[in-house]
Design an enzyme around this catalytic site. Structure first.
Site, PDB file in Angstrom:
ATOM      1  N   LYS A 104     -23.501  93.642  -8.550  1.00 55.91           N
ATOM      2  CA  LYS A 104     -22.537  94.686  -8.889  1.00 55.91           C
ATOM      3  C   LYS A 104     -21.168  94.358  -8.316  1.00 55.91           C
ATOM      4  CE  LYS A 104     -25.858  98.523  -9.233  1.00 55.91           C
ATOM      5  NZ  LYS A 104     -26.379  99.753  -8.614  1.00 55.91           N
ATOM      6  N   GLN A 134     -27.178 103.120  -3.516  1.00 60.67           N
ATOM      7  CA  GLN A 134     -28.318 102.480  -4.158  1.00 60.67           C
ATOM      8  C   GLN A 134     -29.621 103.193  -3.802  1.00 60.67           C
ATOM      9  OE1 GLN A 134     -28.035  99.845  -6.294  1.00 60.67           O
ATOM     10  NE2 GLN A 134     -30.234  99.922  -6.685  1.00 60.67           N
ATOM     11  N   ASP A 182     -22.586 107.123 -10.721  1.00 62.96           N
ATOM     12  CA  ASP A 182     -23.970 107.083 -11.197  1.00 62.96           C
ATOM     13  C   ASP A 182     -24.296 108.291 -12.067  1.00 62.96           C
ATOM     14  OD1 ASP A 182     -25.688 104.988 -10.935  1.00 62.96           O
ATOM     15  OD2 ASP A 182     -26.538 105.591  -9.019  1.00 62.96           O
TER      16      ASP A 182
END
Length: 309
Positions: free
Chosen positions: A72, A116, A139
């Site tokens: 990422k 995460q 997200d």
């Protein structure tokens, strides 16, 4: 968004002709999307003097998560954004993580924040997700953005469902009037995917663990999106001829040679000859997730300017 033809005729059209078994190349689509994002980042900086910044937080030392997070960061740099990595030990407390998120929320150089998942035992993932400023929740998993999606309002959309929707729109154009079935009801993929399709005018059903005779539902689908984590769950007799099949699942399984390979939730070799269009695993939905994370970060940067204006 162009309309290919009327909703009543499109499903039948996709069930025949040269489109049968067409692979949807998510990898190529993601490459194109990242190029567009890179160009948009340059234009954004030229107009506002701001470079979008993405902060990614990893708690613990899971090797697979570490690789994913570093990828990422690399992709963030490749499109001209700033990447801020926070690699925290397994012993990090919930209070310490909340303190970090508070600092990132207040930092004007950070436009997107991603923590995460999964998190170590003892840390409430829901509390952590909801601590992220909704305008930085790239997200799209916090309650504010989930609520906006359920109401059909603009907001930051979970990356994987957003990527699936982009692929569907690229392949089919206007989705209005099509029957869509989502297999899996997770907060991460299944529920937001169903809402996105509903907002596009589809007639939507969700198949979950308590669904009776799920095959009867999946065989009605013009669009079938599968996100269960159960490898090979969807067989040929679950799929309507000509359907567009989006396989979100990814599982590593052993092979006869002693090595491993990645497979999806759909038995690809069985289903591909029946489907009109289908995503492979790997190379389908997977590459879209990080590309959509970058898209959300740019969107969040634009939101930060509108809030400060």
């Amino acid at each position: 968004m162009s309309d290919l033809t009327t909703p009543a005729t499109r499903p039948a059209d996709t069930a025949s002709g040269p489109e049968r078994g067409r692979r949807i190349d998510g990898k190529a689509f993601a490459v194109s999307l990242r190029k567009q994002i890179a160009a948009d980042v340059v234009a954004f900086h030229a107009e506002y003097g701001v470079t979008p910044g993405l902060a990614v937080v990893l708690v613990g030392n899971d090797p697979a998560s570490e690789i994913y997070v570093r990828n990422k960061a690399l992709e963030t740099h490749h499109v001209g954004m700033r990447s801020f990595m926070h690699m925290l030990p397994e012993t990090t407390t919930e209070a310490a993580l909340l303190t970090l998120i508070g600092r990132l929320n207040a930092d004007p150089e950070i436009h997107g924040i991603l923590v995460q998942l999964p998190l170590p035992n003892g840390i409430d993932a829901r509390r952590i997700t909801n601590a992220i400023d909704p305008k930085k929740d790239v997200d799209g998993l916090g309650e504010v953005n989930a609520g906006r999606l359920s109401l059909g309002l603009p907001g930051l959309i979970p990356c994987t469902p957003l990527g699936c929707l982009m692929l569907l729109q690229s392949e089919l154009g206007n989705l209005r009037g099509l029957n869509a079935v989502v297999v899996g009801a997770s907060n991460l993929v299944g529920k937001p995917m169903a809402l996105l399709l509903l907002n596009e005018g589809c007639t939507v059903s969700i198949v979950h663990i308590d669904t009776i005779n799920p095959q009867a539902l999946t065989r009605t689908a013009d669009i079938l999106v599968v996100a269960t984590g159960v490898s090979g769950l969807i067989r040929h007799d679950w799929v309507k001829p000509g359907a567009t099949v989006i396989d979100v699942g990814i599982t590593r399984v052993p092979t006869a040679s002693g090595k491993t390979k990645l497979v999806g939730d759909v038995a690809f070799d069985e289903v591909a000859p029946i489907a009109g269009r289908i995503t492979p695993v790997p190379g389908g939905v997977g590459p879209m997730t990080i590309a959509c994370l970058l898209q959300n970060t740019l969107t969040a940067a634009r939101l930060s300017l509108s809030e400060s204006a």
